[in-house]
Design a protein around this motif. Structure first.
Motif, PDB file in Angstrom:
ATOM      1  N   LYS A 249       0.843  -1.197   0.000  1.00 55.51           N
ATOM      2  CA  LYS A 249       0.000   0.000   0.000  1.00 55.51           C
ATOM      3  C   LYS A 249       0.881   1.251   0.000  1.00 55.51           C
ATOM      4  O   LYS A 249       1.959   1.267   0.603  1.00 55.51           O
ATOM      5  N   THR A 250       0.414   2.274  -0.670  1.00 61.98           N
ATOM      6  CA  THR A 250       1.175   3.519  -0.768  1.00 61.98           C
ATOM      7  C   THR A 250       0.709   4.563   0.238  1.00 61.98           C
ATOM      8  O   THR A 250       1.174   5.702   0.198  1.00 61.98           O
ATOM      9  N   SER A 251      -0.202   4.186   1.130  1.00 62.78           N
ATOM     10  CA  SER A 251      -0.654   5.139   2.139  1.00 62.78           C
ATOM     11  C   SER A 251      -1.073   4.398   3.404  1.00 62.78           C
ATOM     12  O   SER A 251      -1.346   3.199   3.377  1.00 62.78           O
ATOM     13  N   ARG A 252      -1.129   5.136   4.487  1.00 67.43           N
ATOM     14  CA  ARG A 252      -1.552   4.581   5.769  1.00 67.43           C
ATOM     15  C   ARG A 252      -2.285   5.689   6.525  1.00 67.43           C
ATOM     16  O   ARG A 252      -1.809   6.833   6.584  1.00 67.43           O
ATOM     17  N   ASN A 253      -3.440   5.378   7.078  1.00 70.66           N
ATOM     18  CA  ASN A 253      -4.238   6.358   7.806  1.00 70.66           C
ATOM     19  C   ASN A 253      -4.347   5.972   9.272  1.00 70.66           C
ATOM     20  O   ASN A 253      -4.547   4.791   9.600  1.00 70.66           O
ATOM     21  N   GLU A 254      -4.223   6.957  10.130  1.00 72.54           N
ATOM     22  CA  GLU A 254      -4.355   6.767  11.570  1.00 72.54           C
ATOM     23  C   GLU A 254      -5.287   7.837  12.124  1.00 72.54           C
ATOM     24  O   GLU A 254      -5.455   8.914  11.532  1.00 72.54           O
ATOM     25  N   PHE A 255      -5.860   7.563  13.289  1.00 75.07           N
ATOM     26  CA  PHE A 255      -6.785   8.486  13.930  1.00 75.07           C
ATOM     27  C   PHE A 255      -6.410   8.562  15.397  1.00 75.07           C
ATOM     28  O   PHE A 255      -6.433   7.550  16.104  1.00 75.07           O
ATOM     29  N   GLY A 256      -6.050   9.770  15.863  1.00 73.98           N
ATOM     30  CA  GLY A 256      -5.590   9.846  17.235  1.00 73.98           C
ATOM     31  C   GLY A 256      -5.594  11.258  17.792  1.00 73.98           C
ATOM     32  O   GLY A 256      -6.348  12.125  17.339  1.00 73.98           O
ATOM     33  N   ILE A 257      -4.724  11.490  18.769  1.00 73.32           N
ATOM     34  CA  ILE A 257      -4.627  12.761  19.470  1.00 73.32           C
ATOM     35  C   ILE A 257      -3.285  13.410  19.147  1.00 73.32           C
ATOM     36  O   ILE A 257      -2.253  12.735  19.091  1.00 73.32           O
ATOM     37  N   LEU A 258      -3.315  14.733  18.925  1.00 70.17           N
ATOM     38  CA  LEU A 258      -2.112  15.484  18.568  1.00 70.17           C
ATOM     39  C   LEU A 258      -1.938  16.653  19.533  1.00 70.17           C
ATOM     40  O   LEU A 258      -2.885  17.391  19.812  1.00 70.17           O
ATOM     41  N   VAL A 259      -0.709  16.822  20.029  1.00 69.21           N
ATOM     42  CA  VAL A 259      -0.347  17.964  20.863  1.00 69.21           C
ATOM     43  C   VAL A 259       0.913  18.588  20.271  1.00 69.21           C
ATOM     44  O   VAL A 259       1.900  17.892  20.045  1.00 69.21           O
ATOM     45  N   THR A 260       0.870  19.881  20.000  1.00 68.55           N
ATOM     46  CA  THR A 260       2.046  20.579  19.503  1.00 68.55           C
ATOM     47  C   THR A 260       2.303  21.808  20.365  1.00 68.55           C
ATOM     48  O   THR A 260       1.377  22.412  20.920  1.00 68.55           O
ATOM     49  N   ASN A 261       3.560  22.180  20.451  1.00 66.25           N
ATOM     50  CA  ASN A 261       3.948  23.357  21.225  1.00 66.25           C
ATOM     51  C   ASN A 261       5.140  24.016  20.539  1.00 66.25           C
ATOM     52  O   ASN A 261       6.038  23.348  20.023  1.00 66.25           O
ATOM     53  N   GLU A 262       5.119  25.334  20.510  1.00 66.01           N
ATOM     54  CA  GLU A 262       6.229  26.106  19.955  1.00 66.01           C
ATOM     55  C   GLU A 262       6.412  27.355  20.799  1.00 66.01           C
ATOM     56  O   GLU A 262       5.444  28.052  21.103  1.00 66.01           O
ATOM     57  N   PHE A 263       7.665  27.610  21.204  1.00 66.12           N
ATOM     58  CA  PHE A 263       7.914  28.845  21.932  1.00 66.12           C
ATOM     59  C   PHE A 263       9.316  29.362  21.641  1.00 66.12           C
ATOM     60  O   PHE A 263      10.215  28.609  21.256  1.00 66.12           O
ATOM     61  N   GLU A 264       9.482  30.669  21.803  1.00 63.97           N
ATOM     62  CA  GLU A 264      10.776  31.335  21.688  1.00 63.97           C
ATOM     63  C   GLU A 264      11.045  32.073  22.999  1.00 63.97           C
ATOM     64  O   GLU A 264      10.158  32.718  23.542  1.00 63.97           O
ATOM     65  N   GLN A 265      12.277  31.970  23.468  1.00 65.33           N
ATOM     66  CA  GLN A 265      12.631  32.618  24.729  1.00 65.33           C
ATOM     67  C   GLN A 265      14.008  33.267  24.596  1.00 65.33           C
ATOM     68  O   GLN A 265      14.974  32.602  24.211  1.00 65.33           O
ATOM     69  N   LYS A 266      14.068  34.548  24.892  1.00 70.22           N
ATOM     70  CA  LYS A 266      15.344  35.252  24.891  1.00 70.22           C
ATOM     71  C   LYS A 266      16.087  34.911  26.176  1.00 70.22           C
ATOM     72  O   LYS A 266      15.611  35.197  27.276  1.00 70.22           O
ATOM     73  N   ILE A 267      17.260  34.274  26.050  1.00 69.15           N
ATOM     74  CA  ILE A 267      17.978  33.830  27.239  1.00 69.15           C
ATOM     75  C   ILE A 267      19.034  34.843  27.680  1.00 69.15           C
ATOM     76  O   ILE A 267      19.388  34.896  28.847  1.00 69.15           O
ATOM     77  N   PHE A 268      19.585  35.624  26.744  1.00 70.88           N
ATOM     78  CA  PHE A 268      20.343  36.823  27.074  1.00 70.88           C
ATOM     79  C   PHE A 268      20.352  37.725  25.855  1.00 70.88           C
ATOM     80  O   PHE A 268      19.653  37.446  24.882  1.00 70.88           O
TER      81      PHE A 268
END
Length: 352
Positions: A249-268
């Motif tokens: 098969k050339t594809s695969r499907n899944e069904f589930g839960i997704l959590v993403t996070n992105e942040f930027e922090q100035k450290i100095f």
């Protein structure tokens, strides 16, 4: 390489097109004037970003006919180059040159509680050593689009739907073997589509997305790789002589839960840490096994145009099995492994 060149030209075209459509604004610091072509009257927020670069936020450009645009845009381009050359160097060594191009474009629409975020990221790196073939060191293409409506007035929480697409643009090899590719465009390709809730701080320094309803689709549009069961798709069925009875098969499907996070922090003063992480678990197949995509980058500002960065990228997918060579020389399918990439670069960074 043709795809890479075409994509590079397309990226420049996209940047130019969007810039023209929203009105180009040029800052002349020596005289403190603003040039505004095409009859626009801008409301401009000028500031230094977390990396210390001088940036414009094109916020509600107002043409003189009274209509208002609620689009904001960011264009970032980076180019890292390194070179080593030897002449009569008695310790030995190989002449080499490497480079990596990066592009990050963002288009955001905000109006009356609605928010539409669009981001396109592209990175491509190559390395050339004397007497050897050109080697790909980086290849990442990603498109993300999310649409949300704020939970309450002036809230940082949004009801949200999100679409993301990720692949690479050229063939990859298990070097030094360059005869048989192990990846290529849309092999694999990943699409996530889901709904949930999103939290975003007003300054864009922190973003969290929670989606309990997400479909993940994996595509392997190379039949040879699909027959081998690469990247978790169902492999081909073969008879005792190795002949294919049923194609993979050339594809695969899944069904589930997704959590993403992105942040930027100035450290100095001249350093910023950027963290991006994505966690996904399928409800049906081995719920609790988590696919991880985590990138951590430290950016250092040298001056207004030069920057340095060091980072690490970790991936883990339980469906991707590592192929290993058995003692008798045959190739067998092993278990899942943590994938790790580390990178260090010094180069040019532009924000337009």
């Amino acid at each position: 390489m043709k795809r890479v060149l075409l994509l590079f030209l397309l990226s420049l075209f996209i940047s130019k097109s969007f810039g023209q459509s929203f009105g180009e604004i040029q800052k002349i610091e020596s005289v403190g004037k603003t040039l505004v072509p095409n009859g626009f009257m801008p409301l401009i927020n000028t500031s230094f970003d977390v990396s210390g670069n001088y940036v414009f936020t094109y916020n509600q450009l107002i043409p003189r006919n009274g209509r208002t645009s609620f689009w904001e845009q960011v264009n970032e381009f980076t180019l890292d180059v390194s070179e080593v050359a030897f002449v009569n160097w008695n310790a030995g060594g190989t002449n080499s040159i490497s480079g990596m191009y990066g592009m990050n474009t963002v288009r955001t629409y905000r109006n009356k509680g609605f928010r539409w975020d669009n981001q396109f990221r592209f990175r491509y790196g190559i390395n050339q050593q004397e007497g050897q073939e050109l080697i790909k060191t980086e290849d990442d293409l990603e498109l993300i689009s999310s649409f949300g409506y704020e939970v309450s007035k002036n809230s940082n929480w949004f009801y949200s739907g999100k679409f993301s697409y990720k692949t690479q643009v050229s063939r990859g090899f298990n070097y030094p073997d360059t005869e048989v590719s192990i990846s290529e465009f849309m092999a694999p390709g990943y699409i996530f589509l889901g709904i949930g809730a999103k939290y975003a701080q007003p300054d864009e320094s922190f973003e969290l997305y929670l989606s309990p309803i997400t479909q993940k689709s994996t595509f392997v549009l190379n039949q040879r790789l699909a027959n081998d069961g690469a990247f978790g798709v169902r492999s081909a069925v073969r008879d005792g002589d190795g002949n294919i009875i049923r194609e993979g098969k050339t594809s695969r499907n899944e069904f589930g839960i997704l959590v993403t996070n992105e942040f930027e922090q100035k450290i100095f003063e001249s350093a910023v840490v950027v963290n991006r992480i994505s966690l996904y678990s399928d409800y049906i197949n081995n719920f609790g096994n988590i696919d991880i995509d985590w990138e951590l980058v430290f950016n250092f500002k040298i001056n207004n145009f030069m920057r340095a960065s060091i980072g690490a990228h970790i991936r883990y997918d339980d469906d991707i099995k590592i192929r290993e060579e058995a003692p008798d020389g045959t190739v067998v399918v092993g278990g899942s492994r943590i994938q790790l990439k580390q990178q260090l670069g010094i180069g040019i960074a532009l924000q337009l």
